[in-house]
Structure formats: structure tokens, C-alpha cells
Design a protein around this motif. Structure first.
Motif, PDB file in Angstrom:
ATOM      1  N   ALA A 171     -18.792  40.202  72.966  1.00 58.68           N
ATOM      2  CA  ALA A 171     -19.170  41.251  72.013  1.00 58.68           C
ATOM      3  C   ALA A 171     -18.122  41.400  70.913  1.00 58.68           C
ATOM      4  N   GLY A 172     -16.835  41.296  71.300  1.00 55.57           N
ATOM      5  CA  GLY A 172     -15.774  41.400  70.296  1.00 55.57           C
ATOM      6  C   GLY A 172     -15.821  40.266  69.292  1.00 55.57           C
ATOM      7  N   LEU A 173     -16.054  39.043  69.788  1.00 56.67           N
ATOM      8  CA  LEU A 173     -16.142  37.896  68.882  1.00 56.67           C
ATOM      9  C   LEU A 173     -17.354  38.013  67.968  1.00 56.67           C
ATOM     10  N   PHE A 174     -18.462  38.522  68.520  1.00 51.52           N
ATOM     11  CA  PHE A 174     -19.665  38.703  67.704  1.00 51.52           C
ATOM     12  C   PHE A 174     -19.417  39.735  66.600  1.00 51.52           C
ATOM     13  N   SER A 175     -18.738  40.820  66.969  1.00 56.86           N
ATOM     14  CA  SER A 175     -18.425  41.848  65.968  1.00 56.86           C
ATOM     15  C   SER A 175     -17.508  41.292  64.881  1.00 56.86           C
ATOM     16  N   LEU A 176     -16.528  40.483  65.305  1.00 59.79           N
ATOM     17  CA  LEU A 176     -15.624  39.884  64.323  1.00 59.79           C
ATOM     18  C   LEU A 176     -16.375  38.950  63.382  1.00 59.79           C
ATOM     19  N   GLY A 177     -17.321  38.169  63.930  1.00 57.23           N
ATOM     20  CA  GLY A 177     -18.099  37.266  63.089  1.00 57.23           C
ATOM     21  C   GLY A 177     -18.953  38.011  62.086  1.00 57.23           C
ATOM     22  N   VAL A 178     -19.601  39.095  62.562  1.00 56.51           N
ATOM     23  CA  VAL A 178     -20.429  39.883  61.649  1.00 56.51           C
ATOM     24  C   VAL A 178     -19.569  40.520  60.563  1.00 56.51           C
TER      25      VAL A 178
ATOM     26  N   GLY B 242      -7.775  30.684  52.795  1.00 57.76           N
ATOM     27  CA  GLY B 242      -8.224  29.816  53.863  1.00 57.76           C
ATOM     28  C   GLY B 242      -8.901  30.592  54.988  1.00 57.76           C
ATOM     29  N   VAL B 243      -9.606  29.836  55.837  1.00 62.83           N
ATOM     30  CA  VAL B 243     -10.380  30.460  56.922  1.00 62.83           C
ATOM     31  C   VAL B 243      -9.465  31.176  57.908  1.00 62.83           C
ATOM     32  N   VAL B 244      -8.354  30.545  58.262  1.00 61.21           N
ATOM     33  CA  VAL B 244      -7.461  31.140  59.267  1.00 61.21           C
ATOM     34  C   VAL B 244      -6.924  32.477  58.776  1.00 61.21           C
ATOM     35  N   ARG B 245      -6.511  32.547  57.527  1.00 59.59           N
ATOM     36  CA  ARG B 245      -5.971  33.795  56.994  1.00 59.59           C
ATOM     37  C   ARG B 245      -7.045  34.876  56.936  1.00 59.59           C
ATOM     38  N   MET B 246      -8.255  34.512  56.564  1.00 60.46           N
ATOM     39  CA  MET B 246      -9.320  35.499  56.487  1.00 60.46           C
ATOM     40  C   MET B 246      -9.680  36.036  57.868  1.00 60.46           C
ATOM     41  N   VAL B 247      -9.696  35.152  58.881  1.00 56.64           N
ATOM     42  CA  VAL B 247      -9.994  35.611  60.241  1.00 56.64           C
ATOM     43  C   VAL B 247      -8.923  36.575  60.726  1.00 56.64           C
ATOM     44  N   LEU B 248      -7.649  36.255  60.484  1.00 55.24           N
ATOM     45  CA  LEU B 248      -6.563  37.148  60.903  1.00 55.24           C
ATOM     46  C   LEU B 248      -6.630  38.480  60.166  1.00 55.24           C
TER      47      LEU B 248
ATOM     48  N   VAL C 197     -15.023  38.835  53.992  1.00 57.75           N
ATOM     49  CA  VAL C 197     -14.548  37.705  53.191  1.00 57.75           C
ATOM     50  C   VAL C 197     -14.928  37.840  51.721  1.00 57.75           C
ATOM     51  N   PRO C 198     -16.206  38.019  51.366  1.00 59.50           N
ATOM     52  CA  PRO C 198     -16.521  38.130  49.925  1.00 59.50           C
ATOM     53  C   PRO C 198     -15.908  39.360  49.272  1.00 59.50           C
ATOM     54  N   VAL C 199     -15.833  40.480  50.030  1.00 61.14           N
ATOM     55  CA  VAL C 199     -15.259  41.695  49.447  1.00 61.14           C
ATOM     56  C   VAL C 199     -13.773  41.495  49.158  1.00 61.14           C
ATOM     57  N   ALA C 200     -13.038  40.935  50.116  1.00 63.64           N
ATOM     58  CA  ALA C 200     -11.596  40.731  49.938  1.00 63.64           C
ATOM     59  C   ALA C 200     -11.314  39.764  48.797  1.00 63.64           C
ATOM     60  N   GLN C 201     -12.067  38.665  48.737  1.00 60.10           N
ATOM     61  CA  GLN C 201     -11.845  37.686  47.674  1.00 60.10           C
ATOM     62  C   GLN C 201     -12.223  38.251  46.314  1.00 60.10           C
ATOM     63  N   ARG C 202     -13.223  39.141  46.285  1.00 63.84           N
ATOM     64  CA  ARG C 202     -13.602  39.766  45.015  1.00 63.84           C
ATOM     65  C   ARG C 202     -12.539  40.756  44.568  1.00 63.84           C
TER      66      ARG C 202
ATOM     67  N   GLU D 283       0.505  35.215  51.450  1.00 68.04           N
ATOM     68  CA  GLU D 283       0.593  34.360  50.263  1.00 68.04           C
ATOM     69  C   GLU D 283       2.008  34.338  49.712  1.00 68.04           C
ATOM     70  N   ALA D 284       2.715  35.465  49.815  1.00 64.23           N
ATOM     71  CA  ALA D 284       4.090  35.519  49.316  1.00 64.23           C
ATOM     72  C   ALA D 284       5.042  34.740  50.204  1.00 64.23           C
ATOM     73  N   LEU D 285       4.890  34.874  51.517  1.00 64.80           N
ATOM     74  CA  LEU D 285       5.815  34.223  52.444  1.00 64.80           C
ATOM     75  C   LEU D 285       5.466  32.770  52.701  1.00 64.80           C
ATOM     76  N   VAL D 286       4.171  32.477  52.844  1.00 67.76           N
ATOM     77  CA  VAL D 286       3.709  31.109  53.119  1.00 67.76           C
ATOM     78  C   VAL D 286       2.613  30.785  52.112  1.00 67.76           C
ATOM     79  N   PRO D 287       2.966  30.297  50.910  1.00 66.73           N
ATOM     80  CA  PRO D 287       1.944  30.041  49.875  1.00 66.73           C
ATOM     81  C   PRO D 287       0.897  29.048  50.348  1.00 66.73           C
ATOM     82  N   THR D 288      -0.296  29.205  49.808  1.00 72.73           N
ATOM     83  CA  THR D 288      -1.390  28.304  50.148  1.00 72.73           C
ATOM     84  C   THR D 288      -1.007  26.865  49.800  1.00 72.73           C
ATOM     85  N   GLY D 289      -1.214  25.958  50.726  1.00 70.67           N
ATOM     86  CA  GLY D 289      -0.887  24.555  50.519  1.00 70.67           C
ATOM     87  C   GLY D 289       0.497  24.163  50.957  1.00 70.67           C
ATOM     88  N   SER D 290       1.343  25.143  51.343  1.00 71.86           N
ATOM     89  CA  SER D 290       2.702  24.809  51.767  1.00 71.86           C
ATOM     90  C   SER D 290       2.756  24.276  53.188  1.00 71.86           C
ATOM     91  N   LEU D 291       1.740  24.547  53.977  1.00 71.94           N
ATOM     92  CA  LEU D 291       1.684  24.042  55.347  1.00 71.94           C
ATOM     93  C   LEU D 291       0.755  22.838  55.411  1.00 71.94           C
TER      94      LEU D 291
END
Length: 657
Positions: free
Chosen positions: A6-13, A31-37, A19-24, A89-97
Motif C-alpha cells: 500500500a505504501g509503494l502504491f501511494s508513493l507511485g500515485v 533524475g528519477v532517483v532524486r524525484m522518488v526520494l 513530478v510534473p508539479v515540482a519540475q514546473r 543539485e547544489a551538493l551533487v550536480p546532475t551528471g557528476s555521478l
């Protein structure tokens, strides 16, 4: 188990919404990992924030207040996720890993590079070079004895470090403009002769590159190498149709070693440029990049094959009866194998006695060799960049064979024209024209004392270019001192010209010790450079220039008439568009957007502080007034706007920050 699902389902929903709200809101993609966290943080903080704002259930307020608190709680919890994204993004910029699929390969490469890096550092410290790496001492500031010790330690360290560092020392030995002369002389003693690789390994390289074993492709192939260097080995062979050839084969595994060492050289260069004043002043990072490019070209024999074809087709070789470039056999040449005509002869460094025994004129040979190099530099634009005695053979018929064209210099037409005018000014003894030509050859600063430079060039010409004066390394050292003292920059291709001229002087002195290079250069300038002042050349140049100017000349009368009419009627004006370039407009627009967002965020924050500190107002709940509720919402808006500005700053390209 059901709770986890149920927790994973809630997280997916929630991700679908978050994701679109934050990016807007932040204006960038993550990236996907950062958005999930970030979504997980938002969900986990929802209940604690709701309890802090409203209190623990049961809630007894009105429905409107409940909706307002729900919205406020959602905003605060989402704000926590946005803060996480910005901090990430400040500590670990996108693409640095590295990506997951590249991580294993990258880790193994880092381990091998670190092992080699520590080995190089141990070698440097072993030979007493540690203080220079830490920036505590600067090369060139020692006394004569100190420079001699530094030169010897550096040569021994580079020699022990292996092929790439031996090549680096050989290149540095020709750059007396940036390293002390004592160090350059000591580094010139570096040799890259090594024990030959076993024949089975060489045979495997030949089979891989040519598509079959050497005994099937060649009528005869001697498995004993004629020479073995750090990069390649040379073998004698004969083609099926009869010609005798030499086959240059790259040593197996050398490419991986060189790539690893070049990475270390560039890292050391960055370290020295960042931590030492002398590294920054010498521009060691740019030197390392240029060396890496040249070294990779040397590993690609197709580059040398192209150089051989280009040099052989140049006017300087085609018009000379005394020099020859070996013929290339492209069908038997690849990236790691080079097959060329075999030239039998004596190395020019040991040919003085043979020249005397055959009754040859050493002065004529020296002049032919020097005029060929000058012709390649000033006329062809492609020249042998390493003309030391080992790269020339005295053939049985009295001609000179030119070998090892893996390193050539290339000059663009504008630089060749400036060099021709420089030679012409030297021939005429004109320091003013020589200075003008020199300023077109080198990189000039924004402010320069041209009169002082003219005097220095005049003194240089008087000291080194007078009749009977011997040309030597001191001449090029003084020329580089003039260039560096006036903050002029030497392009790499021009430095290669000076290096080649200094090297050819030593090569010619081996066969003709009394050869006058100053007189020969003036003779070349009089015979070749002044050809462009001949009537036919002037007529051809005038015709070409007129053909390019004719369209503009045809339009010129109409334009003059329109300008005169506008001036007569008082309508003459100049139309200048600010920010005409689209890139400038985008840059200024981006800065204005960030400034506007920062102002709006600061305004919202100030209003939030004022409302939160204002007493009274309608009660929404027993613990919160309407003013406080609006203040909290404004505080969220302020935080979102500030975070958007910050994330855009962190995402700026490095060359704009």
C-alpha cells in the motif's frame, strides 16, 4: 506485507502528481532517483506538518478552515521535497555521478589510475621533486647549481616513469620559452629506446590489422626489428611484387598505457595550475592538453600516412633534387601498421665522414635541408616538426631521406603570410616591419608598448642577425624573452616553427659546422618571399583582389548617392541595434527573469514576516488567525521562488558561473 504494498502504491500515485508539479515550479528536470526520494520526503513529512499546524486529531474546525489547512500542509510538505532537490543539485550536480552501467568500469579504471598515480608520485618524490609539486618552490628561480640538480632529477624521474613521460620530457626539451635552458638541455638527453616486444605479440598485431599472418602478405619479413622504440618497432620486409619496405608496427597494449598516463598528466597539470603560481603562469594545463592531442595522433599511424602524402606533395620536396620522402604503401598500412619504402643510408648525425669520402658539398646539403624546411613553413604550410639528425638519412645517391613524419606542424595562410613578411623584414633589416609581422604571428594583449617592442626587436636583429653571427639556441631564447617580457602569447603551431628551426640548426651543424643560417634565411627570403613582388605575382594578386571587390564597387556609387541625399535633407542617421545577437538577448532575458523571481520572493517573504507578526485578525482556529494563515502561504511562495532561482544558478553551465 500489505502495508508495504500500500505504501509503494501511494508513493507511485503521488509521484504522478509530484513530478510534473515540482519540475514546473523549479523550471528544470531531475533524475528519477532524486524525484522518488523527494516524493518520499514529501509524503513522510505530511502528517508531522499537519499535526504541527492543526494539532492532533480529532479536528473540530469548519470545513473551509480544514480545506485551507490541507492546502497549507500540502504546500509545506512539498516545499520540503523541493528543498531536497535544490540541495541535491547544489551538493551533487546532475551528471557528476556515473551511470549505474558505467559504475563498475569506472571503479576499476579509478583503481588502476590511482595505483599508477601513486607510482608516479613516488617516483617524483624519490628524485626530489616533491617541493615543486606542492608549490613550495618554483622552477627557474634556483641558482645555476640548483637548476642543474633540478634538470637531472626531472630527467631521471621522467625516464623511470615510462613512455608517455619520456615523450613529455622530449617535448618540454624544445620549449626553452617556458622552462630554463639548463632543464631543456638536460631533457634533450632523454631516449625512448627500449627492449623489443616478443615477435609473437608483434605477429598478432600484424595479423589483426592486415587480416592475415605476415608471411602471407609479404614475400619476406624479418622477425628481428631494425629499431625498437617505446611506441613502435620497425622491421625489414619485401612486398610480393618486389619492392623492399620497412614496416612500422605499434607495440601491443601501448594505447591503453598511454591513455592512462595521459589522464594522469592532465590531472597533474590541473593540480599544478590550481596550487602553484608557476603552474598558472606557464599555463601547464594548456600544455598538457596540447601534448595529449599530439600523443594520440602519434598512436594513429593513419595520421602519419597522411602527413607523408602531404609533405611529399608539397612544393618544397617536389622542387628539391636533394631531399626525398619514402613512398607510402596504403594497402599495407592501417591504424597500427605503416608500410613504406625502405631508404638505405647513414644517419645524418654520423654522415660527415661519408660526405667527405663521396666528395659531396656539405654546405649545399645544409642549404638544401634548411631551404626545404623554410619552404615547408613559409610556403607549403606543412612542415617536419622534429627535424633532428636521427630523422634524416644520407642515401647512396647523395640525397637526404626524410623519416618519421608522425609529428608535423601546420600553419594557416594568414600565419604563413605574416611569417613571409617577417623573413622579408629581416632580410631588409627593418625592425618596424618585423615587429608588425611578429604581432600578427603571436597573441597580443589588449595594451602593449609597441615602441618598446620595436626597440627590443631592433636590438635582437642587431645582436643575432648581423653578418657572420652564428645562429644558435641563444637566439631563440632571446626571442622568447622578448615575447614573454611583453606579455605576448605564442600559439602552439608557431612554437613548433621556432622549435623546428632550432632543431634544424643542430642537425645542419653535424654535417656543416660553419654553415651560416642567417645568410641562408636571407637568401631564401630574397629568392622565394620576394617572388610575390614580381610583376606577374603582383598582376595576379591585383586581379584576384579586384574580382572580389568588383560587386562592392558596382554598388558603391548608389550608396554614396543615397548617403549624400540623406545628409542634404537632414535625414542622415545611424541605426544601431542593442543586443542584436539572439544569444545576448537570451542571456539578458534569463538574468532579468532571475532578478524578477528574486524580487518577488523577497517581497513575499517580507509580507509573510509582517503578517505573521501582526496581532489580532479573524480566528481560523483557536491557535491560528487568518493573518497567520495568509503569512504561511506567502512564506511558501517566497521559498519556492527562491529555490527556483537557486536551482537555476546551480544548473548554469560552468563557463557562465
Amino acid at each position: 506485507m500489505d502495508v508495504v504494498v500500500a505504501g509503494l502504491f501511494s508513493l507511485g500515485v503521488f509521484l504522478v502528481i509530484f513530478v510534473p508539479v515540482a519540475q514546473r515550479l523549479l523550471g528544470v528536470r531531475f533524475g528519477v532517483v532524486r524525484m522518488v526520494l523527494a516524493a518520499a520526503i514529501t509524503l513522510s513529512l505530511f502528517s508531522p506538518i499537519a499535526n504541527a499546524l492543526v494539532g492532533k486529531p480529532p479536528y473540530t474546525g469548519s470545513n473551509g478552515a480544514a480545506i485551507a489547512f490541507l492546502v497549507l500542509t500540502t504546500l509545506f510538505s512539498m516545499l520540503a521535497g523541493l528543498v531536497f532537490l535544490v540541495l541535491a543539485e547544489a551538493l551533487v550536480p546532475t551528471g557528476s555521478l556515473p551511470r549505474a552501467r558505467d559504475l563498475r568500469r569506472d571503479v576499476s579504471g579509478r583503481i588502476a589510475r590511482t595505483r599508477r598515480y601513486l607510482q608516479i608520485l613516488r617516483i617524483a618524490i624519490k628524485h626530489g621533486l616533491g617541493p615543486y609539486l606542492r608549490g613550495r618552490r618554483r622552477p627557474g628561480r634556483e641558482n645555476a647549481a640548483g637548476q642543474a640538480d633540478l634538470a637531472r632529477s626531472l630527467r631521471l624521474a621522467l625516464d623511470e616513469a615510462g613512455v608517455t613521460f619520456v615523450k613529455l620530457g622530449q617535448v618540454l626539451s624544445t620549449r626553452s620559452d617556458i622552462i630554463p635552458g639548463t632543464v631543456a638541455t638536460e631533457l634533450s638527453r632523454l631516449q625512448d629506446q627500449v627492449s623489443p616486444a616478443p615477435w609473437p605479440e608483434i605477429e598478432q598485431v600484424l595479423a589483426e590489422e592486415l587480416g592475415g599472418p605476415p608471411h602471407q602478405l609479404y614475400a619476406d619479413f624479418d622477425s628481428e626489428p631494425l629499431a625498437a622504440a617505446s611506441v613502435a618497432q620497425v622491421y625489414a620486409a619485401r612486398l610480393p611484387d618486389g619492392p623492399r619496405v620497412v614496416v612500422k608496427v605499434q607495440r601491443p597494449g601501448i594505447a591503453g598505457i598511454v591513455d592512462r598516463d595521459l589522464d594522469i598528466v592532465r590531472r597533474l597539470a590541473r593540480l599544478l595550475e590550481r596550487n602553484t603560481d608557476w603552474g598558472r603562469s606557464m599555463g601547464v594545463r594548456a600544455l598538457a592538453d596540447g601534448f595529449a592531442d599530439a600523443m594520440r595522433e602519434e598512436l594513429d599511424f593513419t595520421v602519419e600516412a597522411g602527413n607523408m602524402t602531404t609533405v611529399a606533395a608539397g612544393r618544397s620536396i617536389a622542387s628539391s633534387n636533394d631531399l626525398v620522402v619514402p613512398q607510402l604503401y596504403p594497402d599495407q598500412s592501417t591504424r597500427r601498421v605503416l608500410t613504406m619504402e625502405r631508404l638505405d643510408g647513414i644517419g645524418l648525425g654520423n654522415a660527415r665522414q661519408a660526405i667527405a669520402d663521396r666528395g659531396l658539398d656539405p654546405v649545399r646539403l645544409g642549404r638544401s635541408l634548411f631551404e626545404c624546411l623554410l619552404g615547408q613553413v613559409a610556403i607549403d604550410g606543412v612542415f617536419h616538426a622534429d627535424p633532428h639528425p636521427g630523422n634524416f638519412l644520407l642515401l647512396a645517391d647523395g640525397r637526404i631521406g626524410m623519416l618519421d613524419l608522425g609529428s608535423v606542424g601546420r600553419l594557416d595562410p594568414a600565419t604563413r603570410d605574416a611569417l613571409q613578411r617577417f623573413l622579408l623584414a629581416i632580410d631588409h633589416g627593418d625592425p618596424v616591419s618585423a615587429t608588425d609581422a611578429l604581432l600578427e604571428i603571436v597573441y597580443r594583449p589588449d595594451v602593449i608598448d609597441e615602441r618598446a617592442l620595436e626597440r627590443a626587436v631592433g636590438q635582437f636583429m642587431t645582436r643575432h642577425l648581423a653578418a657572420g653571427v652564428t645562429l644558435g639556441p641563444a637566439m631563440f631564447n632571446d626571442l622568447f624573452k622578448i615575447i614573454t617580457s611583453h606579455d605576448l602569447g605564442v600559439p602552439p603551431e608557431v612554437a613548433a616553427v621556432f622549435r623546428a628551426l632550432a632543431t634544424i640548426e643542430g642537425t645542419i651543424s653535424r654535417i656543416s659546422p660553419g654553415f651560416d643560417l642567417v645568410a641562408a634565411s636571407r637568401q631564401f627570403a630574397a629568392a622565394h618571399v620576394t617572388d610575390r613582388l614580381a610583376p606577374d605575382a603582383l598582376r595576379r594578386t591585383a586581379t584576384e583582389e579586384l574580382a572580389s571587390l568588383l560587386p562592392m564597387l558596382r554598388r558603391l556609387p548608389r550608396r554614396i548617392d543615397r548617403i549624400a541625399a540623406a545628409a542634404e535633407s537632414g535625414r542622415l542617421g545611424v541605426n544601431v541595434r542593442l543586443l542584436a545577437d539572439e544569444r545576448d538577448r537570451r542571456h539578458v532575458t534569463g538574468l532579468l527573469h532571475q532578478a524578477l523571481l528574486a524580487i518577488l520572493g523577497a517581497t513575499a517573504g517580507l509580507m509573510a514576516v509582517l503578517l505573521l507578526g501582526t496581532p489580532g485578525g479573524p480566528q481560523v482556529t483557536t491557535s491560528m488567525t487568518l493573518y497567520q494563515l495568509i503569512g504561511y502561504n506567502l512564506l511558501v511562495i517566497c521559498a519556492v521562488l527562491v529555490l527556483r532561482v537557486l536551482v537555476l544558478i546551480f544548473r548554469l553551465p560552468r563557463h557562465l558561473t
